[in-house]
Motif scaffolding. Structure first.
Motif, mmCIF file in Angstrom:
data_model
loop_
_atom_site.group_PDB
_atom_site.id
_atom_site.type_symbol
_atom_site.label_atom_id
_atom_site.label_comp_id
_atom_site.label_asym_id
_atom_site.label_seq_id
_atom_site.Cartn_x
_atom_site.Cartn_y
_atom_site.Cartn_z
ATOM 1 N N ASP A 1 -0.709 6.236 -28.586
ATOM 2 C CA ASP A 1 -0.566 5.489 -29.584
ATOM 3 C C ASP A 1 -2.471 4.214 -29.259
ATOM 4 O O ASP A 1 -2.241 3.325 -30.217
ATOM 5 N N GLY A 2 -1.955 4.265 -28.764
ATOM 6 C CA GLY A 2 -3.052 2.762 -27.803
ATOM 7 C C GLY A 2 -2.093 1.509 -27.376
ATOM 8 O O GLY A 2 -2.878 1.053 -26.947
ATOM 9 N N GLU A 3 -1.241 1.840 -27.355
ATOM 10 C CA GLU A 3 -0.325 0.220 -27.152
ATOM 11 C C GLU A 3 -0.199 0.150 -25.235
ATOM 12 O O GLU A 3 -0.314 1.144 -24.775
ATOM 13 N N LEU A 4 -0.558 -1.386 -25.737
ATOM 14 C CA LEU A 4 -0.947 -2.050 -23.951
ATOM 15 C C LEU A 4 0.519 -2.271 -23.885
ATOM 16 O O LEU A 4 1.442 -2.865 -24.110
ATOM 17 N N TRP A 5 0.933 -1.668 -22.475
ATOM 18 C CA TRP A 5 1.910 -1.887 -21.706
ATOM 19 C C TRP A 5 2.327 -2.458 -20.339
ATOM 20 O O TRP A 5 1.087 -2.600 -20.035
ATOM 21 N N VAL A 6 2.945 -3.888 -20.422
ATOM 22 C CA VAL A 6 2.554 -4.518 -19.297
ATOM 23 C C VAL A 6 4.417 -3.780 -18.685
ATOM 24 O O VAL A 6 5.523 -4.600 -19.322
ATOM 25 N N GLY A 7 4.961 -3.936 -17.288
ATOM 26 C CA GLY A 7 5.875 -3.023 -16.649
ATOM 27 C C GLY A 7 5.543 -4.014 -15.662
ATOM 28 O O GLY A 7 4.606 -4.560 -14.554
ATOM 29 N N SER A 8 6.748 -3.014 -14.293
ATOM 30 C CA SER A 8 6.242 -2.681 -12.698
ATOM 31 C C SER A 8 6.969 -1.678 -12.439
ATOM 32 O O SER A 8 7.853 -0.749 -12.978
ATOM 33 N N ALA A 9 6.409 -1.327 -11.319
ATOM 34 C CA ALA A 9 7.068 0.277 -10.621
ATOM 35 C C ALA A 9 8.882 -0.445 -9.917
ATOM 36 O O ALA A 9 8.800 0.717 -9.270
ATOM 37 N N GLU A 10 8.930 -1.362 -10.186
ATOM 38 C CA GLU A 10 10.448 -1.844 -9.586
ATOM 39 C C GLU A 10 11.863 -0.983 -10.504
ATOM 40 O O GLU A 10 11.460 -0.544 -11.647
ATOM 41 N N ALA A 11 12.756 -0.387 -9.795
ATOM 42 C CA ALA A 11 13.313 0.423 -10.568
ATOM 43 C C ALA A 11 14.398 -0.393 -11.816
ATOM 44 O O ALA A 11 14.534 -1.638 -11.542
ATOM 45 N N PRO B 1 0.953 -1.378 0.361
ATOM 46 C CA PRO B 1 -0.014 -0.024 0.104
ATOM 47 C C PRO B 1 0.402 1.406 -0.019
ATOM 48 O O PRO B 1 0.603 2.340 -0.511
ATOM 49 N N THR B 2 2.144 1.650 0.287
ATOM 50 C CA THR B 2 3.324 2.094 -0.026
ATOM 51 C C THR B 2 3.424 3.163 -1.575
ATOM 52 O O THR B 2 3.918 3.716 -1.246
ATOM 53 N N LEU B 3 3.570 1.666 -2.009
ATOM 54 C CA LEU B 3 3.644 1.989 -3.455
ATOM 55 C C LEU B 3 2.679 2.359 -4.570
ATOM 56 O O LEU B 3 1.742 1.307 -4.582
ATOM 57 N N LEU B 4 2.801 3.970 -4.971
ATOM 58 C CA LEU B 4 1.934 4.386 -5.860
ATOM 59 C C LEU B 4 2.363 4.267 -7.030
ATOM 60 O O LEU B 4 3.479 5.019 -7.095
ATOM 61 N N THR B 5 2.245 4.797 -8.125
ATOM 62 C CA THR B 5 2.851 5.008 -9.777
ATOM 63 C C THR B 5 1.172 5.958 -10.568
ATOM 64 O O THR B 5 0.775 5.940 -10.025
ATOM 65 N N ALA B 6 2.445 6.817 -10.935
ATOM 66 C CA ALA B 6 1.087 7.857 -11.684
ATOM 67 C C ALA B 6 2.188 8.301 -12.748
ATOM 68 O O ALA B 6 2.907 7.815 -13.039
ATOM 69 N N THR B 7 0.560 8.358 -13.811
ATOM 70 C CA THR B 7 1.521 8.953 -15.099
ATOM 71 C C THR B 7 1.545 10.368 -15.454
ATOM 72 O O THR B 7 -0.245 11.027 -15.174
ATOM 73 N N THR B 8 2.436 10.964 -15.884
ATOM 74 C CA THR B 8 2.166 12.701 -15.884
ATOM 75 C C THR B 8 2.624 12.719 -17.350
ATOM 76 O O THR B 8 3.203 12.479 -17.979
ATOM 77 N N SER B 9 2.786 14.229 -17.477
ATOM 78 C CA SER B 9 3.209 14.855 -18.960
ATOM 79 C C SER B 9 4.864 14.067 -19.129
ATOM 80 O O SER B 9 5.185 14.953 -20.146
ATOM 81 N N GLU B 10 5.440 13.662 -17.815
ATOM 82 C CA GLU B 10 6.872 14.099 -17.798
ATOM 83 C C GLU B 10 7.357 12.933 -17.927
ATOM 84 O O GLU B 10 8.686 12.020 -17.900
ATOM 85 N N GLY B 11 6.627 11.849 -17.690
ATOM 86 C CA GLY B 11 6.273 10.316 -17.706
ATOM 87 C C GLY B 11 5.851 9.587 -16.328
ATOM 88 O O GLY B 11 5.190 10.256 -15.827
#
Length: 291
Positions: free
Chosen positions: A231-241, A183-193
């Protein structure tokens, strides 16, 4: 790191409203397995714990049984449902009241309201004050809710099930998600990435990965994330460095929201309605059509 061209593209996309079909404000009827229900102006999607798909729209919140195709209006109340999240069998929503007079919805912004099968729709907090365009919860902490209000660039956080909120940190973002296990791990989308917080939203730092508009936690992998690019592309990844991100197909039309169930079903809301994939993006099925 993201290239300068991808950052510029992201900035342009974030400055525009995402295309979603809008028509006259009329309530939609219940759907059937024979053909997808048509719903106007879809804002958000989420999954309940039994993997029922929830769709937030200008006509209210709909439940979609992905096995039968049956679709129904939650609580039989039509209103403008913007931010949407689920915790167990409880649905949390923000937005604006509709033409129906319902005590739980206060104009002009309904704040946080909740629905469960026993009590129906109830007011929780911020009545008449706040409109969240994004809400996120996590099974890792049933009392935690974070949201992005429409009136200021800040992340608001509640640790008591939405009854009270504090300003966690300044944040200008399109979407935010909480990890399914941490619950301490948050990810967000911004104009800078992409940006990531590892302290519950108090601070954010850049996260390497593709430029994404909307994201959702992926409970099938450690710190997993799925998201849709401009562009509609689906990406799969993680919040790990230094996580490796993988392209997993393309969704046609603009993406307004994405959600992923515990068993790996991905739902994407866009200008063509709501589509789902059960095979990681190889094939897609329309479950809601946009009017």
């Amino acid at each position: 790191m993201l290239s300068s061209s991808r950052r510029l593209l992201s900035g342009i996309i974030f400055g525009l409203s995402l295309p979603i079909a809008v028509t006259a404000c009329t309530s939609a009827p219940a759907g059937s397995p024979s053909e997808p229900l048509a719903i106007q102006h879809i804002h958000d999607v989420a999954f309940s714990t039994d993997n029922t798909l929830l769709v937030g729209s200008h006509d209210g919140v709909y439940e979609v049984n992905l096995d039968t195709g049956d679709t129904g209006l939650v609580g039989d109340v039509a209103f403008d449902a913007m931010g949407l999240a689920a915790q167990g069998d409880t649905i949390f929503v923000s937005g604006h009241p509709g033409t129906q007079n319902h005590d739980a919805f206060t104009a002009p912004h309904i704040g946080i309201v909740m629905h469960d099968s026993a009590a129906g729709w109830e007011q929780v907090s911020l009545a008449g004050v706040t409109d969240f365009h994004n809400l996120s919860t996590t099974p890792a902490d049933p009392e935690l809710i974070v949201g992005l209000p429409s009136d200021r660039p800040v992340l608001l956080r509640s640790v008591d099930g939405g009854r009270t909120f504090i300003e966690a940190s300044p944040l200008t973002a399109r979407d935010v998600s909480i990890d399914s296990a941490d619950p301490t791990l948050l990810t967000a989308t911004t104009s800078e990435g992409l940006v990531v917080s590892r302290d519950g939203g108090d601070t954010f730092s850049p996260l390497s990965g593709p430029t994404l508009i909307v994201i959702a936690p992926d409970a099938t992998r450690q710190a997993g994330i799925v998201g849709i690019a401009p562009d509609g592309e689906l990406w799969v990844g993680s919040a790990e460095a230094e996580a490796v991100w993988t392209s997993a197909g393309v969704v046609m039309g603009g993406a307004a929201a994405i959600a992923m169930s515990d068993d790996g079903v991905i739902a994407v809301a866009g200008e063509s309605g709501v589509v789902i994939t059960r095979d990681g993006g190889t094939t897609w099925t329309t479950v809601i059509s946009a009017e």
